[in-house]
Design a protein around this motif. Structure first.
Motif, PDB file in Angstrom:
ATOM      1  N   SER A 128       0.804  -1.222   0.000  1.00 48.19           N
ATOM      2  CA  SER A 128       0.000   0.000   0.000  1.00 48.19           C
ATOM      3  C   SER A 128       0.836   1.271   0.000  1.00 48.19           C
ATOM      4  CB  SER A 128      -0.915  -0.008   1.236  1.00 48.19           C
ATOM      5  OG  SER A 128      -1.572   1.227   1.403  1.00 48.19           O
ATOM      6  N   ARG A 129       0.163   2.348  -0.361  1.00 52.23           N
ATOM      7  CA  ARG A 129       0.769   3.681  -0.255  1.00 52.23           C
ATOM      8  C   ARG A 129       0.926   4.124   1.197  1.00 52.23           C
ATOM      9  NH1 ARG A 129      -2.264   6.891  -5.308  1.00 52.23           N
ATOM     10  NH2 ARG A 129      -1.344   5.583  -6.942  1.00 52.23           N
ATOM     11  N   ASP A 130       0.381   3.331   2.131  1.00 52.10           N
ATOM     12  CA  ASP A 130       0.604   3.662   3.548  1.00 52.10           C
ATOM     13  C   ASP A 130       1.969   3.161   4.035  1.00 52.10           C
ATOM     14  OD1 ASP A 130       0.351   0.924   3.999  1.00 52.10           O
ATOM     15  OD2 ASP A 130      -1.658   1.049   4.866  1.00 52.10           O
ATOM     16  N   GLY A 131       2.748   2.532   3.128  1.00 48.38           N
ATOM     17  CA  GLY A 131       4.107   2.104   3.466  1.00 48.38           C
ATOM     18  C   GLY A 131       4.200   0.686   4.004  1.00 48.38           C
ATOM     19  N   THR A 132       3.070  -0.030   4.127  1.00 48.16           N
ATOM     20  CA  THR A 132       3.099  -1.384   4.676  1.00 48.16           C
ATOM     21  C   THR A 132       2.584  -2.403   3.663  1.00 48.16           C
ATOM     22  OG1 THR A 132       0.841  -1.377   5.584  1.00 48.16           O
ATOM     23  CG2 THR A 132       2.582  -0.413   6.957  1.00 48.16           C
TER      24      THR A 132
ATOM     25  N   VAL B 111       9.656   3.088   4.425  1.00 47.03           N
ATOM     26  CA  VAL B 111       9.335   4.409   4.969  1.00 47.03           C
ATOM     27  C   VAL B 111       8.585   5.275   3.958  1.00 47.03           C
ATOM     28  CG1 VAL B 111      11.303   4.322   6.534  1.00 47.03           C
ATOM     29  CG2 VAL B 111      11.560   5.432   4.309  1.00 47.03           C
ATOM     30  N   ASP B 112       8.189   4.673   2.835  1.00 46.12           N
ATOM     31  CA  ASP B 112       7.423   5.408   1.827  1.00 46.12           C
ATOM     32  C   ASP B 112       6.515   4.397   1.126  1.00 46.12           C
ATOM     33  OD1 ASP B 112       6.513   7.455   0.224  1.00 46.12           O
ATOM     34  OD2 ASP B 112       8.482   8.133  -0.424  1.00 46.12           O
ATOM     35  N   TRP B 113       5.827   4.840   0.075  1.00 45.79           N
ATOM     36  CA  TRP B 113       4.901   3.968  -0.643  1.00 45.79           C
ATOM     37  C   TRP B 113       5.544   2.635  -1.012  1.00 45.79           C
ATOM     38  CZ3 TRP B 113       1.986   7.157  -4.971  1.00 45.79           C
ATOM     39  CH2 TRP B 113       1.286   8.204  -4.371  1.00 45.79           C
ATOM     40  N   VAL B 114       4.801   1.542  -0.839  1.00 46.27           N
ATOM     41  CA  VAL B 114       5.184   0.251  -1.414  1.00 46.27           C
ATOM     42  C   VAL B 114       4.609   0.220  -2.828  1.00 46.27           C
ATOM     43  CG1 VAL B 114       4.984  -2.252  -1.243  1.00 46.27           C
ATOM     44  CG2 VAL B 114       5.194  -0.875   0.838  1.00 46.27           C
TER      45      VAL B 114
END
Length: 761
Positions: A59-63, A84-87
């Motif tokens: 996700s764009r939440d980094g996870t 620490v940023d978008w996946v």
């Protein structure tokens, strides 16, 4: 993918920053939902007939999250948190190794069935890593591409398990040297060096694994695909051409032209002869790599094509993109069918038996019927159209209003997400942030506790912002962004230490009401209380009492830093209620130390082993040693004169100075004290404020916030009663000097306050 300054990607920021920053990400709900768009999908099928299948979402939440798939439900069984940023993309290699790539410039590897611990961080890219490709049969081979125009081919087993234990240590710590080491090149500079130089730098730093570089792209790479055997790699991006490579050597074999815009999606058939490409020019193209030409063009979409998935026999293709639509196209007959329309652009597709998972810019994931094993069954429903071969043909049909009706209205089932925050406002009190999410819900956050203190529901954001306005002036001590779909609070030194408040204003019991509390310092203590507890268990409390010496920095150079100690260090480790962070939905820290590059972890999962290699030195200096860096002047200068026509005069015509958080009722106390003291010219107040100077001038004076702590009654009970005015406006006793200056005085010159005795009291 736009170039946006990320929460942890400090080295890519154009703004120079002398010290590493600390960021913490606020989590509203439990850990089982994404809170931003889903960029990628991967499916792990069980090798056992009755075993569990898993869906992985990035996700764009980094996870990333792992979902155990049931008959009609999906359960989150693990969260993979380290980026620490978008996946941006994820693939499964070697049977049970999950590989992910991110805008933080790294690839990370994970055990698919683990609890979510990152097993290796691979740093070779100099910019956002946008896409991955894996070989089905040659299970260890993974390719990565990114915005730097770089394509690397990795042997994942060799990268994850270096030759020796020493290499194993170095890979995670030292291979991150691009943005870890203090003296290493910043990432922005690496883009101007050639690739071989950057590889050499890594090799000499790490003595570890170096991937094969496929050199040739002059611009950003957005799509990759690899043949099952791993002997063919195709790439595409903003150059609008499909490049074909031999991934074993990194050499180019051909270049295919035809698209007129960015290539966003690529597929290869199992033999490696046919290639499908989807582009921002709205076209899907089928290429025969043997003939080195485009054999079919499909005008199915009315906007950019961002996602492709094919049936196992490569006879049909599912496609989605910016036009919110999912289509199924027969590659032979050119028949096309609109399966469904979404509310959000489609980012990636994953075919799973007779259903297809659809990832969009929304935080939820949907499973739709697909008939992947027998797609002709869908065409029997009717409603198909013949795909044109010119990009404007579908657009023209769409303008004519003959848009096909979707076959399916509702998905089979949905994995819900949390609505992403899209709007925010830091309130004047500098402790609360008002947010609005994609569902229109407005919430009030307290950032020193990382919790929602009020959910207003679907109300007007602007109206609520006006209602919550307070006439207070407090400097900005943190910044906020919502790039990850939630609030990320950034602390930078020394700015973050610029705000103090009285303990009474924070309702802290057990401290004198005039004690000043530094908001950043207390927030850092609250964030790291679990880390400190674990550290104390590991080292014993003696190390904490004595303070820790930080390596790699000249501590004596900072010896002039102001040291604030409330009693001894043991007592000072107390976390006050306004700074107790939630343990139910704990925030995640994003930061970096002297080695290893940026990392992300929940505050409750810190194990106490982290040190200056992991944390910025100034954070440890604050939390362990009670030291704060030198800050800008926190005083406010002002003049105190009697009102015009007032008969009351006190001996204070010089400029006064006081903390800018000093309340007006303290100034009232000061005036009263001057009135009740003897009028002798050599009288001195408790701060030693007044004494005759040369030539009859009074020295610069200070009004201390502690001047009236002992021997004086509260200001409300004082006689005579004094009022303070500024610009002829009566001031509230609870206003601070900074607030008066900002909202009443409104001039760059020193503040002028007037006092008068209230009549009839």
């Amino acid at each position: 993918m736009h170039r946006v300054g990320s929460a942890g990607n400090n080295a890519n920021s154009n703004r120079p920053r002398k010290e590493k920053r600390l960021t913490y990400v606020l989590n509203d709900t439990d850990d089982s939902k994404h809170c931003s768009g889903i960029n990628c999908l991967a499916i792990l099928k069980s090798s056992v007939s009755d075993g569990c299948n898993y869906l992985f979402t990035g996700s764009r939440d980094g996870t990333l999250k792992r979902w155990a798939l049931g008959e009609d439900a999906a359960t989150c069984s693990a969260t993979f948190e380290s980026h620490v940023d978008w996946v941006n993309d994820t693939v499964i290699a070697g049977g049970n190794t999950l590989v992910s790539c991110s805008s933080d410039t790294t690839l990370k590897t994970w055990n698919c069935l683990s609890d979510g611990t990152c097993t290796r961080t691979l740093r070779q890219h100099s910019d956002y890593v946008t896409c991955l490709a894996a070989a089905e049969k040659n299970t260890n081979v993974v390719a990565s591409g990114g915005l730097g125009g770089e394509v690397f081919v990795w042997d994942i087993e060799a990268a994850v398990n270096p030759l020796s234990k020493s290499n194993d240590v170095m890979e995670d710590g030292c291979s991150n040297g691009i943005n870890g080491s203090v003296n290493s090149l910043p990432i922005s500079n690496l883009q101007t060096t050639n690739l071989s130089n950057s590889i050499t730098a890594h090799t000499t730093q790490c003595h570890g694994y170096v991937p094969i570089a496929a050199k040739g792209h002059k611009e950003s790479v957005y799509a990759l695909a690899m043949s099952d055997s791993g002997n063919l790699l195709v790439s595409g991006g903003t150059e609008k051409v499909v490049r074909v490579w031999d991934p074993r050597t990194g050499t180019k074999t051909m270049k295919l032209r035809g698209h007129t815009d960015n290539i966003r999606a690529l597929l290869l058939d199992s033999t490696g002869r046919y290639c499908l490409s989807g582009s921002s020019d709205s076209m899907i193209r089928l290429w025969d790599l043997g003939q080195q030409r485009c054999v079919h063009s499909y005008a199915v979409h009315t906007d950019s094509v961002w996602a492709l998935a094919s049936t196992p026999t490569f006879s049909h293709v599912y496609s989605g993109g910016r036009d919110l639509s999912l289509y199924l196209t027969d590659l032979t007959t050119r028949e096309s069918l609109l399966l469904c329309t979404k509310e959000h652009p489609i980012l990636q597709l994953a075919l799973h038996d007779d259903s297809i998972w659809v990832a969009t810019t929304d935080s939820s994931v949907h499973s739709w019927p697909a008939e992947g094993k027998n797609p002709q069954k869908v065409f029997q429903r009717g409603g198909s159209f013949l795909a044109g071969n010119l990009s404007f043909s579908r657009a023209r049909v769409s303008l004519e209003g003959s848009t096909p009706a979707p076959v399916y209205k509702d998905p089979i089932f949905t994995i819900p997400g949390t609505p992403a925050i899209v709007q925010h406002e830091i309130l004047n009190n500098r402790r609360h942030v008002l947010t609005k999410d994609t569902a229109g819900s407005v919430k009030l956050w307290e950032i020193t506790r990382a919790i929602v203190i009020k959910d207003y529901g679907q109300v007007s954001f602007d109206e609520k912002k006006e209602q919550l306005f307070e006439m207070v002036s407090i400097p900005a001590w943190f910044t906020v962004d919502t790039r990850l779909g939630s609030l990320s609070v950034h602390l930078d030194t020394p700015q973050c230490f610029s705000v103090e408040m009285y303990s009474a204003d924070l309702s802290i019991t057990g401290k004198p009401e005039d004690d000043k509390v530094n908001l950043a310092r207390e927030s850092l203590k609250g964030l790291l209380v679990h880390w400190l507890t674990k550290r104390r268990q590991r080292l014993g409390s003696q190390a904490l009492v004595n303070g820790d010496v930080l390596s790699g920095k000249d501590v004596t150079a900072r010896s002039h830093s102001r040291i604030e100690v409330d009693g001894n260090a043991e007592n000072d480790s107390i976390v006050y209620p306004p700074f107790e962070f939630s343990t139910i939905s704990p925030p995640s820290i994003i930061t970096e130390g002297s080695q290893g590059g940026p990392w992300r972890k929940k505050i409750t999962e810190l194990d106490g082993t982290e040190d200056e290699k992991d944390f910025p030195w100034w954070v440890l200096d604050c939390v362990l040693n009670n030291r704060l860096p030198p800050r800008e002047n926190t005083k406010c200068s002002f003049y105190l004169h009697p009102c015009e026509g007032s008969a009351v005069l006190i001996l204070t015509q010089a400029k006064l100075s006081a903390p800018r958080i000093l309340k007006i009722h303290k100034v009232v106390n000061y005036v009263i004290e001057k009135m009740v003291l003897d009028k002798a010219t050599d009288s001195v107040n408790t701060d030693g404020t007044f004494a005759p100077g040369l030539g009859g001038q009074l020295q610069h004076s200070t009004v201390g916030d502690g001047s009236f702590r002992s021997g004086l009654k509260p200001w409300q009970k004082r006689r005579p009663s004094i009022e303070i005015l500024c610009n002829n406006q009566l001031l509230s006793p609870d206003m601070s000097l900074a607030t008066v200056r900002a909202y009443v005085w409104k001039k760059p010159e020193d503040l002028v306050l007037n006092y008068r005795v209230t009549q009839g009291r």
